[in-house]
Motif scaffolding. Structure first.
Motif, short mmCIF file in Angstrom:
data_model
loop_
_atom_site.label_atom_id
_atom_site.label_comp_id
_atom_site.label_asym_id
_atom_site.label_seq_id
_atom_site.Cartn_x
_atom_site.Cartn_y
_atom_site.Cartn_z
N MET A 7 1.00 -1.35 0.12
CA MET A 7 0.12 0.26 -0.17
C MET A 7 0.72 1.68 0.38
O MET A 7 0.50 2.35 -0.95
N LEU A 8 1.66 0.85 1.17
CA LEU A 8 3.08 2.50 1.02
C LEU A 8 3.64 2.55 -0.23
O LEU A 8 3.50 3.89 -0.25
N ASN A 9 3.88 1.66 -0.95
CA ASN A 9 5.04 1.93 -2.27
C ASN A 9 4.20 2.22 -2.86
O ASN A 9 4.61 3.37 -4.00
N ASN A 10 3.08 1.38 -3.22
CA ASN A 10 1.99 2.39 -4.19
C ASN A 10 1.33 4.21 -4.37
O ASN A 10 0.98 4.77 -4.97
N ARG A 11 2.19 4.18 -3.16
CA ARG A 11 1.42 5.82 -2.44
C ARG A 11 3.15 6.58 -2.45
O ARG A 11 3.16 7.47 -2.07
N GLY A 12 3.93 5.90 -2.97
CA GLY A 12 4.83 7.11 -3.52
C GLY A 12 6.10 7.15 -2.35
O GLY A 12 7.13 7.80 -2.72
N PHE A 13 5.72 5.83 -0.96
CA PHE A 13 7.25 5.66 -0.35
C PHE A 13 7.66 4.52 -1.06
O PHE A 13 7.00 3.59 -1.57
N TYR A 14 9.04 3.87 -0.74
CA TYR A 14 9.74 3.08 -0.18
C TYR A 14 9.89 2.58 0.22
O TYR A 14 10.47 3.28 1.72
N VAL A 15 9.17 1.35 0.59
CA VAL A 15 8.99 0.42 2.55
C VAL A 15 10.04 -0.42 2.09
O VAL A 15 9.27 -1.62 1.49
N GLY A 16 10.82 -0.74 3.46
CA GLY A 16 12.03 -1.47 3.71
C GLY A 16 11.10 -2.75 4.53
O GLY A 16 11.18 -1.65 5.94
N ARG A 17 11.22 -4.18 4.56
CA ARG A 17 10.55 -4.62 5.83
C ARG A 17 11.48 -5.67 6.16
O ARG A 17 12.45 -6.09 6.16
N HIS A 18 11.66 -5.55 7.78
CA HIS A 18 12.63 -6.87 8.29
C HIS A 18 11.90 -7.19 9.44
O HIS A 18 10.90 -6.52 10.45
N SER A 19 11.30 -8.27 9.55
CA SER A 19 10.14 -8.82 10.80
C SER A 19 8.71 -7.95 10.50
O SER A 19 8.15 -8.09 9.38
#
Length: 87
Positions: A7-19
């Motif tokens: 959702m956030l990636n589609n709103r112009g953010f780059y989101v990296g996740r760990h756990s």
């Protein structure tokens, strides 16, 4: 939790996740960390003061996305000042 990343990636953010933790990058700058505590049904949003202008710009979209996907979680918001050490 993958849906939040999407959702956030589609709103112009780059989101990296760990756990259960996410790093949120906006306009090339890290602006926030999102940390989930499922056992407590709590989310902590840490907005990074080093890029305060961009964090304020993206804040409402991040909160809206979290609340939409995790309505049963309490959201705590903190301003975080990273410590930078150069030796």
């Amino acid at each position: 939790m993958d849906l939040l990343t999407y959702m956030l990636n589609n709103r112009g953010f780059y989101v990296g996740r760990h756990s259960y933790s996410f790093r949120v990058i906006y306009k090339g700058k890290i602006i926030a960390g999102i940390h989930f505590y499922p056992g407590y049904r709590e989310v902590e949003l840490r907005l990074y003061s080093i890029h305060q202008d961009l964090a304020r710009e993206g804040y409402s979209e991040i909160i809206t996305s979290i609340k939409k996907l995790f309505p049963e979680y309490r959201v705590r918001i903190k301003w975080f000042k990273p410590v930078i050490s150069i030796e």
